[in-house]
Design an enzyme around this catalytic site. Structure first.
Site, mmCIF file in Angstrom:
data_model
loop_
_atom_site.group_PDB
_atom_site.id
_atom_site.type_symbol
_atom_site.label_atom_id
_atom_site.label_comp_id
_atom_site.label_asym_id
_atom_site.label_seq_id
_atom_site.Cartn_x
_atom_site.Cartn_y
_atom_site.Cartn_z
ATOM 1 N N CYS A 219 -10.031 -21.755 17.221
ATOM 2 C CA CYS A 219 -9.981 -20.236 17.222
ATOM 3 C C CYS A 219 -10.938 -19.689 16.057
ATOM 4 O O CYS A 219 -10.626 -19.906 14.831
ATOM 5 C CB CYS A 219 -8.394 -19.700 16.785
ATOM 6 S SG CYS A 219 -8.365 -17.994 16.930
ATOM 7 N N CYS B 35 -14.292 -12.165 18.695
ATOM 8 C CA CYS B 35 -13.588 -13.544 19.085
ATOM 9 C C CYS B 35 -14.821 -14.613 18.814
ATOM 10 O O CYS B 35 -15.918 -14.591 19.146
ATOM 11 C CB CYS B 35 -13.648 -13.582 20.636
ATOM 12 S SG CYS B 35 -12.944 -15.036 21.346
HETATM 13 O O1 PYC Z 1 -11.852 -15.785 17.541
HETATM 14 O O2 PYC Z 1 -11.898 -17.554 18.823
HETATM 15 C C1 PYC Z 1 -11.428 -16.464 18.509
HETATM 16 C C2 PYC Z 1 -10.247 -16.204 19.129
HETATM 17 C C3 PYC Z 1 -9.663 -16.910 20.505
HETATM 18 C C4 PYC Z 1 -8.498 -16.249 20.737
HETATM 19 C C5 PYC Z 1 -8.406 -15.028 19.933
HETATM 20 N N1 PYC Z 1 -9.499 -15.037 19.060
#
Ligand code: PYC
Length: 316
Positions: free
Chosen positions: A88, A236
């Site tokens: 994550c 993300c």
């Molecule tokens: O930032 O990799 C990320 C992530 C995955 C799910 C929520 N955030």
């Protein structure tokens, strides 16, 4: 009464809740083995920490574990309201700021172990430079028939989790449209599963849409559906790593060139990549660099009263 101490942070609006005391002892061994022990023996701790009523489908939790090598700063297992994550990116940025808040680390380079590999994380105040696991585009231009929407074309890519990155969507990515975007991406996820389109046999549980950025200083805006049904408030980290791998595969971004990825709520990760050899199947890989910022926003003692019907969270 059982208690668990947690520290909350957010990275570009996306929350991370790190267990700092009272978590399960998963023993030693590889982190992927320890995820299985977590799932098999302590899954109620996961739901107690991140599910309602204490959390929500947006919260990503993290359990600190002893790393397999003394030179690593820590091991971490990330989880959410439905299960466990490979890596994550926003969570790693939150983790570093949390460890600093606890006085356990100082600014500078660190190595963090996750179930899907080791990542670099350099702490610079509230900013963190993450060198993610090797990322790659597995299949380009895959067509999936999405009931109610027709043919959707996208890339299947790995960035520490599996992503489907939609290439032919003209959906406007605005917070006011979150409901429609969530519906569309959930339909894509179901269609991928129904049509047996996987990431090397694994369910593709993150779906990513792209649009022009609102801020002209950025290169792109995204919307990312996470496995538990919420959208990522941050750009993300693993999803942007997958995006960089696809841009590299398409010859659209050079090594070292900056890609500023804006999220649906307007937070930004500054990113780039370096080539990194090939997978065992001969697919070119990249090493993504993701820079983001996190802030501490809470310290709590969670209390699990056995008289409380929902003391281990509302489990679905
Ligand atoms: O930032 O990799 C990320 C992530 C995955 C799910 C929520 N955030």
């Amino acid at each position: 009464m059982k208690t668990i101490d947690v520290i909350d942070s957010h990275t570009g609006g996306e929350p991370t809740r790190i267990i700092v005391e009272g978590g399960p002892d998963l023993g030693l061994g590889s982190l992927s083995d320890r995820v299985e022990r977590f799932r098999a023996g302590f899954d109620e701790i996961r739901s107690a920490v991140v599910n309602e009523p204490r959390g929500s489908e947006v919260v990503v939790g993290g359990l600190l574990v002893e790393p397999t090598k003394p030179e690593y700063t820590t091991g971490i297992i990330f989880f959410n309201n439905t299960g466990y994550l490979g890596m994550c990116g926003h969570g790693t940025i939150g983790l570093m700021v949390t460890l600093k808040h606890l006085g356990r680390i100082k600014d500078g380079p660190h190595v963090i172990e996750t179930p899907v590999g080791v990542v670099g994380a350099e702490l610079l105040g509230s900013r963190v430079v993450v060198q993610n696991v090797a990322s790659f585009c597995l299949h380009a231009n895959v067509e999936v028939d999405v009931p109610g929407y027709g043919a959707v074309i996208g890339d299947v890519a790995w960035g520490g989790n599996w992503f489907f990155l939609v290439k032919n969507s003209s959906e406007q990515l605005r917070v006011s449209r979150v409901e429609q975007l969530t519906h569309f991406t959930k339909q894509i996820r179901c269609a991928l599963e129904d049509q047996n389109i996987t990431g090397q046999g694994a369910v593709i549980d993150h779906i990513e849409l792209f649009d022009s950025p609102v801020d002209p200083n950025n290169q792109s805006r995204n919307f990312v559906l996470c496995p538990g049904g919420a959208y990522d408030r941050s750009p993300c980290g693993t999803g942007t790593s997958a995006k960089l791998a696809c841009l590299a595969a398409d010859g659209k971004l050079d090594p070292g060139e900056i890609w500023r990825q804006e999220s649906i709520v307007g937070s930004v990760f500054e990113c780039s990549y370096q080539p990194m050899g090939k997978t065992t199947d001969g697919i070119p890989q990249i090493c993504p660099t993701i820079i983001g910022e996190a802030f501490i926003c809470g310290e709590s003692k969670l209390m699990m009263d056995p008289a409380d019907q929902f003391c281990m969270g509302i489990r679905k």
